[in-house]
Every structure is written in structure tokens, then in C-alpha cells.
Design a protein around this motif. Structure first.
Motif: not given
Length: 344
Positions: A89-91, A133-134, A224-225, A232-235
Motif C-alpha cells: 500500500x502507498x498512502x 509505503x506500508x 495498491x494506492x 488497485x488492478x483486478x481481473x
């Protein structure tokens, strides 16, 4: 008559992670799944040791992260897949005050392994104050996790695709229809309100919406933003954005106001065109003290409940499945913080 050690009622994170404990310990079981998508199955799958509003952590965060990674490795041994997506995760910071607070908190003993003090600027998305970044954050591949485990259960005769009928349960003889059981576990999320044995447990519904969108310009990969919500990207070339929290609008259809909130939030962090392709919602079972509710029925001593996982369903479901298993099988007491008895 079929004899099993356990009947599991419920097909979210609680049910599946407890089923993993049974597989690991060679216990026989059947799991009842209605076939509807539970809140778990439409969840973001975020694995996050930090509360990203206040930059704090929570009870047993490191233990839960470590335990989950180990459990997913064990699950991989029989499904053949690892469902951990190690996209941190990027906060996105709102202002300099948040940057300073993050830096200050990153020196705390309980947060130093989670809050990375090397800020990054991301391309494409709006982040004038950079991102933090977490460390140790990730995502679960939710779709494949559920699909593969249900396939495995079906192949090994563990899966019963029907609604559990409480009226068919004989608690005196421990028989349900043609199944004789030693223990029965109810992990039904908000469905517990229809359960005559545990309908009074203190879970509060929290409705969450998310949208799946097509972006006109791709965002940076392998992260993941997070600003107001997660992106975030999915299918199928789609991106997940969500989710909302609502304790008021609890009807079983989409809230336009929630969708508007999501579209507005995404527009703030993503300055290009996007198209909403899909809207989903679910009801998280939450608890006032933010702890799961786990325990034994006060009269029927082989009936158990595993509920109240809230927004941290993956971590809570995985970690406390072992606590419940050890409580049932080895009489090891539950932590007071999660024990059903704390409400009595």
C-alpha cells in the motif's frame, strides 16, 4: 448416516480459514454454502497492519501478518497456488502535516516495522505531497482463493451447496438431516441474525460498496494506492476502487450516494477519464470493541460461533481460526478480548 467431526455453516473468511485448520489437523467436515457471494467474497482482500486514518496499528498485528503468510503457504500445498499478492500500500498524503505525523509515528516501537519513512512520488495519480509505503502490506487474490478452495472442498466431498435449515437440526442427538456431527460452527456474518442459537450476538452491520472501473491511463504497477479508498488492478483489465462504510443505509440494493462518493473520491486521486463497469456491496459484521466474537453456546456445548471479523476479515479469520480450533479440541481458553462471554 454420514459421520463428521465438524459441520461449518458459512462460506466467508471465517469458514474457509477454519476449514483449513481442520484439513491441517486431519478432521472430517462438511461446509454449507448457499452459493450467494458473501461480504468476504466481494471484499478488496487488503492485508494491512496499519490504520491509515490515524497511522496507528492494532492488537496482534505482527502476529496476524506472520500467521497469515504461513497459513497461505500451507494452503498452497493442497491447492497448488499462492494467493498472496505482495503489492504494498502507498498512502497518498493530504498535506505536510500528514507527512510529519507519519515520520513521527514511524519511530514508535509498534510502528517502526510498518511505516516506511522513504516517501515516493507516483506518476499518473495526484500525489503532490508524495506517498508513504506500508511495509508488510499486501493483498489476497480473493477470486482465486475462494474459487480454488470451493473446488478443493467439492472434490473431497466437503462442500454442500444449500442453505442450512435450522429446523432440521437435532441438538440433542447431534444430527443434521442425515449427518451426525461432533461439533457445529456457525460463521455466517450478518446471516447470524436469522440463527436461533446466536441471533443475539453483538454484531452491527456495516454496508460497504466498491466499484470496478476501466482507466484511460494505467496507474503504476505492483502497488495498491490509498487516499480515501483503495485503488488497485483486478481481473479483466479492471481496477478496484473502494470501499465505503455505512451503518445507516442497510437495504439490500445499491446506494447511488455511495457510488457518487466513490466516483468523486477516485476523481480526486486519478485526474483522467474512467468508466464504472461494475458496482458491488456487502455487509461487514462489525463489533463495537473491534474484536471478533468467538465462543461456545451457553446450553448446547458443541455449538460454536465465529463472527464479527469486520473490515480485517482476512487477518482476523486466519489468526483466530487457530484459537477457536485449540479451544474446541484442546480446551485451551480463548483470549478474553475475543470470547463471546465478554458480552454476558
Amino acid at each position: 448416516m454420514e459421520n463428521v467431526d465438524y459441520i461449518i455453516v458459512g462460506d466467508g473468511y471465517a469458514g474457509l480459514f477454519f476449514a483449513h485448520q481442520l484439513i491441517k489437523n486431519k478432521k472430517s467436515f462438511v461446509l454449507f454454502s448457499e452459493g450467494k457471494k458473501s461480504a468476504s467474497q466481494v471484499s478488496a482482500g487488503i492485508i494491512n497492519p496499519v490504520v491509515l486514518k490515524k497511522f496507528t496499528t492494532f492488537w496482534k498485528a505482527q502476529e496476524q501478518i506472520d500467521f497469515l503468510k504461513n497459513a497461505l503457504g500451507e494452503i498452497e500445498s493442497y491447492t497448488g497456488k499462492n494467493y498472496l499478492i505482495e503489492d504494498p500500500i502507498h498512502r497518498v498524503f493530504h498535506d505536510e502535516n500528514e507527512q510529519n505525523l507519519w515520520l513521527k509515528k514511524s519511530k514508535n516501537e509498534d510502528l517502526q516495522y510498518f511505516l516506511n519513512d522513504d516517501f515516493k512520488h507516483l506518476e499518473i495519480v495526484n500525489n503532490p505531497f508524495n506517498t508513504g509505503k506500508v511495509n508488510q502490506s499486501a493483498r489476497l487474490d480473493v477470486n482465486n482463493f475462494f474459487a480454488d478452495l470451493f473446488t478443493y472442498f467439492a472434490h473431497h466431498s466437503h462442500l454442500i451447496k444449500e442453505k442450512f435449515d435450522y429446523s432440521q437440526l437435532n441438538t440433542i442427538e447431534s444430527i443434521y438431516k442425515n449427518i451426525s456431527y461432533k461439533n457445529i460452527l456457525f460463521c455466517e456474518g450478518m446471516g447470524v441474525k436469522d440463527n436461533p442459537f446466536f441471533s443475539d450476538i453483538a454484531v452491527i452491520p456495516n454496508k460497504g460498496h466498491h466499484i470496478k472501473v476501466r482507466l484511460s491511463k494505467p496507474i503504476p504497477e505492483n502497488i495498491t494506492i490509498k487516499k480515501k479508498h483503495f485503488l488497485f488492478p483486478t481481473h479483466n483489465g479492471l481496477f478496484f476502487y473502494g470501499g465505503t462504510y455505512d451503518r445507516e443505509q442497510l437495504h439490500h440494493h445499491i446506494d447511488d450516494s455511495a457510488v457518487e462518493q466513490l466516483v468523486k473520491g477516485l476523481s480526486e486521486v486519478y485526474p483522467y477519464d474512467f468508466e464504472v463497469a461494475e458496482v458491488n456491496f456487502g455487509f461487514r459484521p462489525t463489533v463495537k470493541d473491534r474484536r471478533p466474537i468467538i465462543g461456545r453456546h451457553h446450553q448446547n456445548k458443541n455449538l460454536y460461533v465465529f463472527n464479527g471479523l469486520g473490515a480485517r476479515g482476512i487477518l482476523n479469520g486466519c489468526y483466530f481460526s487457530r484459537s477457536l480450533f485449540e479451544f474446541i479440541e484442546n480446551d485451551i481458553p480463548l483470549d478474553e478480548e475475543i470470547d463471546l462471554k465478554r458480552f454476558m
